[in-house]
Write an enzyme that holds these catalytic residues in place. Structure first.
Site, PDB file in Angstrom:
ATOM      1  N   ASN A  13     -26.886 -29.761-100.186  1.00  9.47           N
ATOM      2  CA  ASN A  13     -25.654 -29.037-100.563  1.00  9.47           C
ATOM      3  C   ASN A  13     -25.413 -27.841 -99.646  1.00  9.47           C
ATOM      4  OD1 ASN A  13     -24.314 -27.215-103.432  1.00  9.47           O
ATOM      5  ND2 ASN A  13     -23.251 -28.661-102.144  1.00  9.47           N
ATOM      6  N   ARG A  16     -23.125 -31.590 -95.779  1.00  6.55           N
ATOM      7  CA  ARG A  16     -22.097 -32.613 -96.016  1.00  6.55           C
ATOM      8  C   ARG A  16     -21.283 -32.381 -97.277  1.00  6.55           C
ATOM      9  NH1 ARG A  16     -26.236 -37.380 -95.813  1.00  6.55           N
ATOM     10  NH2 ARG A  16     -27.449 -35.656 -96.715  1.00  6.55           N
ATOM     11  N   SER A  17     -21.943 -32.174 -98.430  1.00  8.00           N
ATOM     12  CA  SER A  17     -21.149 -32.051 -99.665  1.00  8.00           C
ATOM     13  C   SER A  17     -20.324 -30.761 -99.721  1.00  8.00           C
ATOM     14  CB  SER A  17     -21.993 -32.263-100.927  1.00  8.00           C
ATOM     15  OG  SER A  17     -23.024 -31.330-101.058  1.00  8.00           O
ATOM     16  N   ASP A 128     -26.490 -37.533 -92.085  1.00  8.66           N
ATOM     17  CA  ASP A 128     -27.009 -36.177 -92.244  1.00  8.66           C
ATOM     18  C   ASP A 128     -27.053 -35.484 -90.870  1.00  8.66           C
ATOM     19  OD1 ASP A 128     -28.447 -33.909 -92.736  1.00  8.66           O
ATOM     20  OD2 ASP A 128     -30.032 -34.910 -93.870  1.00  8.66           O
TER      21      ASP A 128
HETATM   22  P1  4NP Z   1     -27.044 -31.904 -96.440  1.00 10.00           P
HETATM   23  O1  4NP Z   1     -28.010 -31.676 -95.173  1.00 10.00           O
HETATM   24  O2  4NP Z   1     -27.781 -32.847 -97.359  1.00 10.00           O
HETATM   25  O3  4NP Z   1     -25.840 -32.532 -95.831  1.00 10.00           O
HETATM   26  O4  4NP Z   1     -26.793 -30.540 -97.036  1.00 10.00           O
HETATM   27  C1  4NP Z   1     -29.331 -31.256 -95.270  1.00 10.00           C
HETATM   28  C2  4NP Z   1     -29.618 -29.928 -95.517  1.00 10.00           C
HETATM   29  C3  4NP Z   1     -30.928 -29.510 -95.574  1.00 10.00           C
HETATM   30  C4  4NP Z   1     -31.949 -30.417 -95.395  1.00 10.00           C
HETATM   31  C5  4NP Z   1     -31.661 -31.741 -95.177  1.00 10.00           C
HETATM   32  C6  4NP Z   1     -30.344 -32.165 -95.120  1.00 10.00           C
HETATM   33  N1  4NP Z   1     -33.305 -29.970 -95.447  1.00 10.00           N
HETATM   34  O5  4NP Z   1     -34.178 -30.811 -95.193  1.00 10.00           O
HETATM   35  O6  4NP Z   1     -33.550 -28.813 -95.744  1.00 10.00           O
END
Ligand code: 4NP
Length: 164
Positions: A13, A16-17, A128
């Site tokens: 969060n 993407r979201s 991602d």
């Molecule tokens: P999101 O991206 O799911 O699009 O917000 C990511 C944000 C952080 C992480 C992975 C994906 N992380 O591993 O911390």
């Protein structure tokens, strides 16, 4: 059902979201439907609770006219299944994770956000961008804008049917 509520879900969060949240919220507002369509976002993970969107996402979004600065990360809760009509996830892993939490009583739509995409038929998931370069963040906006436009059209039709 006087209002329609939409929850966008990804892993953290912060990329993407929140992008989907900001883009779709802007389109809803431009259509004058902010009193009819409620928009929110959350993550399946807990690492970034309370954080602002990733700076790279915020910058890519602002370049296209979408301000994400008011958004803060939160994790999905059991109550989200009572609150939201549409729970739209970014990738297959999100779908698996949210399905695992979803009560049998959930009566809304739980599906991949890109089921609504029009112009990007080679994508089924929003990739991602977290560990990649700047182009990944622009790609997220391209996909999210396309699916948001079609989602808005679908919800506008639903709202019109309610008033027939
Ligand atoms: P999101 O991206 O799911 O699009 O917000 C990511 C944000 C952080 C992480 C992975 C994906 N992380 O591993 O911390």
């Amino acid at each position: 059902m006087s209002k329609i509520s939409v929850l966008f879900v990804c892993l953290g969060n912060i990329c993407r979201s929140p992008t989907a949240h900001g883009v779709f919220e802007t389109m809803v507002s431009q259509a004058g439907l902010e009193n009819k369509i409620v928009v929110d976002s959350c993550g399946t993970g807990d690492w970034h609770i309370g954080h602002s969107p990733d700076e790279r996402s915020a910058k890519a979004a602002l370049t296209r006219g979408y301000d994400l600065n008011h958004l803060r990360s939160r994790q999905i809760t059991p109550n989200d299944f009572n609150q939201f009509d549409y729970i739209l996830v970014m990738d297959e892993q999100n779908l698996t994770d949210v399905k695992a939490l979803c009560p049998k009583s959930f009566s809304g739509q739980l599906e991949l956000f890109l089921n609504y995409a029009n112009n990007f038929s080679d994508y089924t998931e929003v990739p991602d961008p977290y560990y990649g370069g700047a182009s990944g963040f622009d790609n997220v906006i391209d996909l999210v804008e396309d699916a948001s436009q079609s989602l808005l059209t679908a919800l506008q039709s639903k709202l019109e049917i309610q008033h027939l």
